[in-house]
Design a protein around this motif. Sequence first.
Motif, PDB file in Angstrom:
ATOM      1  N   ARG A 149       0.813  -1.216   0.000  1.00  3.83           N
ATOM      2  CA  ARG A 149       0.000   0.000   0.000  1.00  3.83           C
ATOM      3  C   ARG A 149       0.848   1.269   0.000  1.00  3.83           C
ATOM      4  O   ARG A 149       0.539   2.229  -0.691  1.00  3.83           O
ATOM      5  CB  ARG A 149      -0.912  -0.009   1.229  1.00  3.83           C
ATOM      6  CG  ARG A 149      -1.774   1.232   1.371  1.00  3.83           C
ATOM      7  CD  ARG A 149      -2.402   1.316   2.756  1.00  3.83           C
ATOM      8  NE  ARG A 149      -3.280   0.190   3.012  1.00  3.83           N
ATOM      9  CZ  ARG A 149      -3.869  -0.034   4.183  1.00  3.83           C
ATOM     10  NH1 ARG A 149      -3.635   0.772   5.207  1.00  3.83           N
ATOM     11  NH2 ARG A 149      -4.667  -1.066   4.335  1.00  3.83           N
ATOM     12  N   ARG A 150       1.925   1.253   0.774  1.00  4.59           N
ATOM     13  CA  ARG A 150       2.759   2.445   0.920  1.00  4.59           C
ATOM     14  C   ARG A 150       4.014   2.394   0.047  1.00  4.59           C
ATOM     15  O   ARG A 150       4.993   3.078   0.309  1.00  4.59           O
ATOM     16  CB  ARG A 150       3.148   2.609   2.398  1.00  4.59           C
ATOM     17  CG  ARG A 150       1.952   2.913   3.297  1.00  4.59           C
ATOM     18  CD  ARG A 150       2.285   2.759   4.782  1.00  4.59           C
ATOM     19  NE  ARG A 150       2.528   1.369   5.134  1.00  4.59           N
ATOM     20  CZ  ARG A 150       1.570   0.505   5.478  1.00  4.59           C
ATOM     21  NH1 ARG A 150       0.305   0.910   5.493  1.00  4.59           N
ATOM     22  NH2 ARG A 150       1.859  -0.735   5.774  1.00  4.59           N
ATOM     23  N   SER A 151       3.993   1.547  -0.984  1.00  7.12           N
ATOM     24  CA  SER A 151       5.103   1.412  -1.938  1.00  7.12           C
ATOM     25  C   SER A 151       6.302   0.663  -1.373  1.00  7.12           C
ATOM     26  O   SER A 151       7.396   0.731  -1.935  1.00  7.12           O
ATOM     27  CB  SER A 151       5.554   2.778  -2.481  1.00  7.12           C
ATOM     28  OG  SER A 151       4.488   3.431  -3.138  1.00  7.12           O
ATOM     29  N   ASP A 152       6.115  -0.043  -0.255  1.00  9.82           N
ATOM     30  CA  ASP A 152       7.172  -0.938   0.209  1.00  9.82           C
ATOM     31  C   ASP A 152       7.314  -2.099  -0.771  1.00  9.82           C
ATOM     32  O   ASP A 152       6.321  -2.599  -1.303  1.00  9.82           O
ATOM     33  CB  ASP A 152       6.835  -1.509   1.590  1.00  9.82           C
ATOM     34  CG  ASP A 152       6.909  -0.458   2.680  1.00  9.82           C
ATOM     35  OD1 ASP A 152       7.736   0.459   2.563  1.00  9.82           O
ATOM     36  OD2 ASP A 152       6.135  -0.563   3.654  1.00  9.82           O
ATOM     37  N   VAL A 153       8.546  -2.535  -1.011  1.00 11.84           N
ATOM     38  CA  VAL A 153       8.779  -3.701  -1.864  1.00 11.84           C
ATOM     39  C   VAL A 153       8.582  -4.953  -1.015  1.00 11.84           C
ATOM     40  O   VAL A 153       9.377  -5.256  -0.129  1.00 11.84           O
ATOM     41  CB  VAL A 153      10.189  -3.686  -2.472  1.00 11.84           C
ATOM     42  CG1 VAL A 153      10.409  -4.938  -3.317  1.00 11.84           C
ATOM     43  CG2 VAL A 153      10.392  -2.434  -3.323  1.00 11.84           C
ATOM     44  N   LEU A 154       7.507  -5.682  -1.286  1.00  8.65           N
ATOM     45  CA  LEU A 154       7.205  -6.901  -0.539  1.00  8.65           C
ATOM     46  C   LEU A 154       7.909  -8.112  -1.123  1.00  8.65           C
ATOM     47  O   LEU A 154       8.175  -9.087  -0.416  1.00  8.65           O
ATOM     48  CB  LEU A 154       5.690  -7.137  -0.523  1.00  8.65           C
ATOM     49  CG  LEU A 154       4.830  -5.963  -0.030  1.00  8.65           C
ATOM     50  CD1 LEU A 154       3.361  -6.368  -0.025  1.00  8.65           C
ATOM     51  CD2 LEU A 154       5.266  -5.497   1.345  1.00  8.65           C
ATOM     52  N   PRO A 196      -6.997   7.366   5.232  1.00  8.42           N
ATOM     53  CA  PRO A 196      -6.589   8.548   6.013  1.00  8.42           C
ATOM     54  C   PRO A 196      -6.105   8.232   7.420  1.00  8.42           C
ATOM     55  O   PRO A 196      -5.493   9.085   8.059  1.00  8.42           O
ATOM     56  CB  PRO A 196      -7.878   9.386   6.047  1.00  8.42           C
ATOM     57  CG  PRO A 196      -8.986   8.391   5.897  1.00  8.42           C
ATOM     58  CD  PRO A 196      -8.450   7.351   4.955  1.00  8.42           C
ATOM     59  N   ASP A 197      -6.362   7.016   7.911  1.00  8.54           N
ATOM     60  CA  ASP A 197      -5.974   6.661   9.279  1.00  8.54           C
ATOM     61  C   ASP A 197      -4.701   5.828   9.339  1.00  8.54           C
ATOM     62  O   ASP A 197      -4.356   5.292  10.394  1.00  8.54           O
ATOM     63  CB  ASP A 197      -7.113   5.902   9.964  1.00  8.54           C
ATOM     64  CG  ASP A 197      -7.486   4.612   9.225  1.00  8.54           C
ATOM     65  OD1 ASP A 197      -7.038   4.456   8.062  1.00  8.54           O
ATOM     66  OD2 ASP A 197      -8.219   3.787   9.785  1.00  8.54           O
ATOM     67  N   ASP A 198      -3.973   5.724   8.236  1.00  6.14           N
ATOM     68  CA  ASP A 198      -2.776   4.891   8.172  1.00  6.14           C
ATOM     69  C   ASP A 198      -1.584   5.665   8.750  1.00  6.14           C
ATOM     70  O   ASP A 198      -1.039   6.563   8.117  1.00  6.14           O
ATOM     71  CB  ASP A 198      -2.511   4.493   6.716  1.00  6.14           C
ATOM     72  CG  ASP A 198      -1.409   3.448   6.581  1.00  6.14           C
ATOM     73  OD1 ASP A 198      -0.456   3.477   7.377  1.00  6.14           O
ATOM     74  OD2 ASP A 198      -1.511   2.609   5.675  1.00  6.14           O
ATOM     75  N   THR A 199      -1.168   5.308   9.945  1.00  5.12           N
ATOM     76  CA  THR A 199      -0.078   6.029  10.603  1.00  5.12           C
ATOM     77  C   THR A 199       1.253   5.860   9.876  1.00  5.12           C
ATOM     78  O   THR A 199       2.060   6.793   9.813  1.00  5.12           O
ATOM     79  CB  THR A 199       0.079   5.549  12.053  1.00  5.12           C
ATOM     80  OG1 THR A 199       0.274   4.129  12.069  1.00  5.12           O
ATOM     81  CG2 THR A 199      -1.153   5.889  12.878  1.00  5.12           C
ATOM     82  N   ALA A 200       1.508   4.670   9.344  1.00  2.61           N
ATOM     83  CA  ALA A 200       2.768   4.432   8.641  1.00  2.61           C
ATOM     84  C   ALA A 200       2.853   5.283   7.373  1.00  2.61           C
ATOM     85  O   ALA A 200       3.921   5.790   7.025  1.00  2.61           O
ATOM     86  CB  ALA A 200       2.911   2.948   8.303  1.00  2.61           C
ATOM     87  N   LEU A 201       1.732   5.446   6.697  1.00  2.00           N
ATOM     88  CA  LEU A 201       1.720   6.283   5.496  1.00  2.00           C
ATOM     89  C   LEU A 201       1.981   7.738   5.853  1.00  2.00           C
ATOM     90  O   LEU A 201       2.754   8.433   5.182  1.00  2.00           O
ATOM     91  CB  LEU A 201       0.376   6.139   4.777  1.00  2.00           C
ATOM     92  CG  LEU A 201       0.184   7.018   3.539  1.00  2.00           C
ATOM     93  CD1 LEU A 201       1.254   6.726   2.494  1.00  2.00           C
ATOM     94  CD2 LEU A 201      -1.209   6.820   2.952  1.00  2.00           C
ATOM     95  N   HIS A 202       1.347   8.227   6.915  1.00  2.00           N
ATOM     96  CA  HIS A 202       1.574   9.611   7.334  1.00  2.00           C
ATOM     97  C   HIS A 202       3.022   9.816   7.767  1.00  2.00           C
ATOM     98  O   HIS A 202       3.608  10.881   7.507  1.00  2.00           O
ATOM     99  CB  HIS A 202       0.617   9.980   8.473  1.00  2.00           C
ATOM    100  CG  HIS A 202      -0.790  10.186   8.019  1.00  2.00           C
ATOM    101  ND1 HIS A 202      -1.207  11.339   7.380  1.00  2.00           N
ATOM    102  CD2 HIS A 202      -1.883   9.388   8.087  1.00  2.00           C
ATOM    103  CE1 HIS A 202      -2.492  11.250   7.086  1.00  2.00           C
ATOM    104  NE2 HIS A 202      -2.927  10.077   7.497  1.00  2.00           N
ATOM    105  N   ALA A 203       3.616   8.813   8.398  1.00  2.00           N
ATOM    106  CA  ALA A 203       5.016   8.912   8.794  1.00  2.00           C
ATOM    107  C   ALA A 203       5.926   8.977   7.567  1.00  2.00           C
ATOM    108  O   ALA A 203       6.902   9.741   7.539  1.00  2.00           O
ATOM    109  CB  ALA A 203       5.399   7.731   9.677  1.00  2.00           C
TER     110      ALA A 203
END
Length: 298
Positions: A129-134, A198-205
């Motif tokens: 979701r946050r563009s991490d390479v899985l 909008p509630d994704d803390t890791a994305l906001h970080a």
Amino acid sequence: MNAKVRLGEFLLTRRSQLRPEDLGIPDYGERRRVPGLRREELASLAGVSVSYYTRLEQGQSLNASPQVLDAIARALRLEEAERLHLHNLARSSATDPGRRRSPAPERVTEATLQLLEALAHVPAILTGRRSDVLAWNRLGHALFAGHLDPGAPERPAQRPNMARLVFLDAHTRDLYADWPAKARAVVGHLRLVAGRHPDDTALHALVGELSAKSADFASMWADHRVMACTVATYRMRHPLVGPLTVTQQTLSQDPSLGQNIVVATTEADSPARTTLALLDQVTPQHGPARPTVRAGSG
């Protein structure tokens, strides 16, 4: 930044980027103090009252109907991805409890790993979701991040993040001949994801980190543009095999999780196809990076 502010800033930036003459609005030679449409002009085009639109832009109206939002989207000349983003922002504004949650670790299915293995001669990476390479296959690692440890996606706490690489990694920045186009696509995608979650803390970080470390990211993020990155052509400058032009296609692997497979293809009988074949030959043999957790949802 709460959802009400994000909605207002999105409307304001889109309104400021419309030229009255493009919409057939006469200016009568009048000098405007600020660029773009006035609120009353936008409200008239959307068929809503000026006071209502003003409250919406200021985050004071939380009950906009889908019909009203679509009317505003048409007045703003929004593309489909932008229209959906507007709806997501309005929905989160109406339900925003002011709380964010820590997301669960993103997981990968065995079937997806098998698919990456099957794409042995096509560069492919699985992003979260946050563009991490899985996960990535051998050529995906070689093309996009050959300077990194091929086993990095196996360690959730150390997974490469494509947004970080594009903005903060010199190797990746040099990889794209038209780096600004790639950077805008990355930011536009993150904007879409932020509207959906909008509630994704890791994305906001992540957004906070990139804004603090990259002036380019901060400027592009403030523009509030959104972009559905499905197909795009990029000229790349690979340090091992030289220049090649690839078409990057984003395939939605699991919409509920926000996971995508990004593949890079080349035209048949093109110099780029030959260059990619050379990269295949010079890249050491290894399987796709396999995360330690392979099933479930994130």
